[in-house]
Design an enzyme around this catalytic site. Structure first.
Site, PDB file in Angstrom:
ATOM      1  N   MET A 102       0.839  -1.196   0.000  1.00  0.00           N
ATOM      2  CA  MET A 102       0.000   0.000   0.000  1.00  0.00           C
ATOM      3  C   MET A 102       0.875   1.247   0.000  1.00  0.00           C
ATOM      4  O   MET A 102       1.742   1.397   0.865  1.00  0.00           O
ATOM      5  CB  MET A 102      -0.894   0.021   1.243  1.00  0.00           C
ATOM      6  CG  MET A 102      -1.878  -1.122   1.323  1.00  0.00           C
ATOM      7  SD  MET A 102      -2.761  -1.139   2.916  1.00  0.00           S
ATOM      8  CE  MET A 102      -1.501  -1.894   3.961  1.00  0.00           C
ATOM      9  N   GLY A 189       1.313   4.219   4.673  1.00  0.00           N
ATOM     10  CA  GLY A 189       2.177   3.423   3.811  1.00  0.00           C
ATOM     11  C   GLY A 189       2.663   2.141   4.451  1.00  0.00           C
ATOM     12  O   GLY A 189       3.278   2.172   5.507  1.00  0.00           O
ATOM     13  N   SER A 190       2.402   1.001   3.814  1.00  0.00           N
ATOM     14  CA  SER A 190       2.697  -0.259   4.485  1.00  0.00           C
ATOM     15  C   SER A 190       2.402  -1.443   3.565  1.00  0.00           C
ATOM     16  O   SER A 190       2.266  -1.287   2.354  1.00  0.00           O
ATOM     17  CB  SER A 190       1.850  -0.363   5.763  1.00  0.00           C
ATOM     18  OG  SER A 190       0.530   0.064   5.505  1.00  0.00           O
ATOM     19  N   ARG A 191       2.234  -2.632   4.170  1.00  0.00           N
ATOM     20  CA  ARG A 191       2.040  -3.843   3.386  1.00  0.00           C
ATOM     21  C   ARG A 191       1.321  -4.888   4.238  1.00  0.00           C
ATOM     22  O   ARG A 191       1.420  -4.889   5.457  1.00  0.00           O
ATOM     23  CB  ARG A 191       3.421  -4.338   2.954  1.00  0.00           C
ATOM     24  CG  ARG A 191       3.507  -5.735   2.434  1.00  0.00           C
ATOM     25  CD  ARG A 191       4.919  -5.987   1.967  1.00  0.00           C
ATOM     26  NE  ARG A 191       5.321  -7.359   2.127  1.00  0.00           N
ATOM     27  CZ  ARG A 191       6.539  -7.813   1.880  1.00  0.00           C
ATOM     28  NH1 ARG A 191       7.492  -6.996   1.473  1.00  0.00           N
ATOM     29  NH2 ARG A 191       6.824  -9.080   2.043  1.00  0.00           N
TER      30      ARG A 191
END
Length: 232
Positions: A102, A189-191
């Site tokens: 993301m 912001g990440s995953r």
């Protein structure tokens, strides 16, 4: 349908987790506008971006048994076989993993990929590498769920990224989740990694665009049947 009703349908809800950040951005923007009006315009733009970041739109989720939907909005950045994080208790053997990255413009509300019961929640502190890197799965701050389903035990791991500094969980151990239900979010912001039990047929490729609660990542059925959907 009135014009007001039409406008209301175009407004995307904001998740309550974002209210304090939006208020903070707005307050800073007001102060900046007193100092120098162009700075106020920049702050106003950032406030609008913050509201956009914390949007929480309804999704239309396929509810047919055997489907695994994406837990996050973003781009599929990795597919392969990897050992799951040790804190999940899923063993040391590699499992098929699908990762969704993301960026700061994606919706960051995460949704359950399958229906099941949360048998474990495990948080692990760490560093903040770019979440798009494979090494982020091992070194970054993360929060993992184990979801017991009729198709086996799934691992779902929220991973903080280079900008993200806070993983928020909405669920508890022992809680039952329906596919597509919200279970948490990651700020800025990440995953999210999904570890699949044996038998999954992955239906996406690296670079595929994923929509949380809607995009089908994998299928455990041998034949395609009629799909049914829910909105939420």
């Amino acid at each position: 349908m009135t014009i007001i009703d039409s406008l209301r349908k175009q407004i995307v809800p904001i998740h309550p987790e974002g209210y304090v950040f939006i208020a903070l951005f707005a307050g800073v923007s007001l102060v900046l506008s007193w100092i120098w009006s162009p700075l106020g315009w920049v702050g106003g733009f950032l406030t609008l971006w913050c509201a956009y970041f914390f949007r929480d739109p309804p999704r239309v989720t396929p509810v047919l048994e055997g489907l695994v939907v994406s837990p996050a909005d973003g781009i599929v950045c990795s597919i392969g076989n990897f050992p799951p994080p040790p804190e999940l208790g899923l063993g040391v053997d590699p499992m098929q993993r699908v990762c969704v990255f993301m960026n700061v413009f994606d919706c960051h509300v995460n949704r359950a990929p399958v229906t099941g019961r949360i048998s474990r929640i495990a948080y692990k502190p760490g560093i903040f590498l770019n979440a798009d890197l494979d090494k982020a799965s091992e070194d970054n701050e993360r929060n993992g769920l184990v979801i017991d389903s009729p198709y086996g035990r799934f691992g779902v791991v929220q991973i903080a990224g280079l900008v993200a500094r806070r993983i928020v969980s909405f669920v508890q151990e022992g809680q039952s989740l329906g596919v597509g239900e919200r279970f948490g979010l990651i700020r800025f912001g990440s995953r999210v990694d999904v570890y699949l039990p044996p038998g999954a047929r992955v239906l996406v490729a690296i670079g595929s665009k994923a929509v949380a609660g809607e995009t089908v990542l994998a299928d455990y059925r041998e034949t395609e049947g009629e799909r049914h959907f829910k909105v939420g």
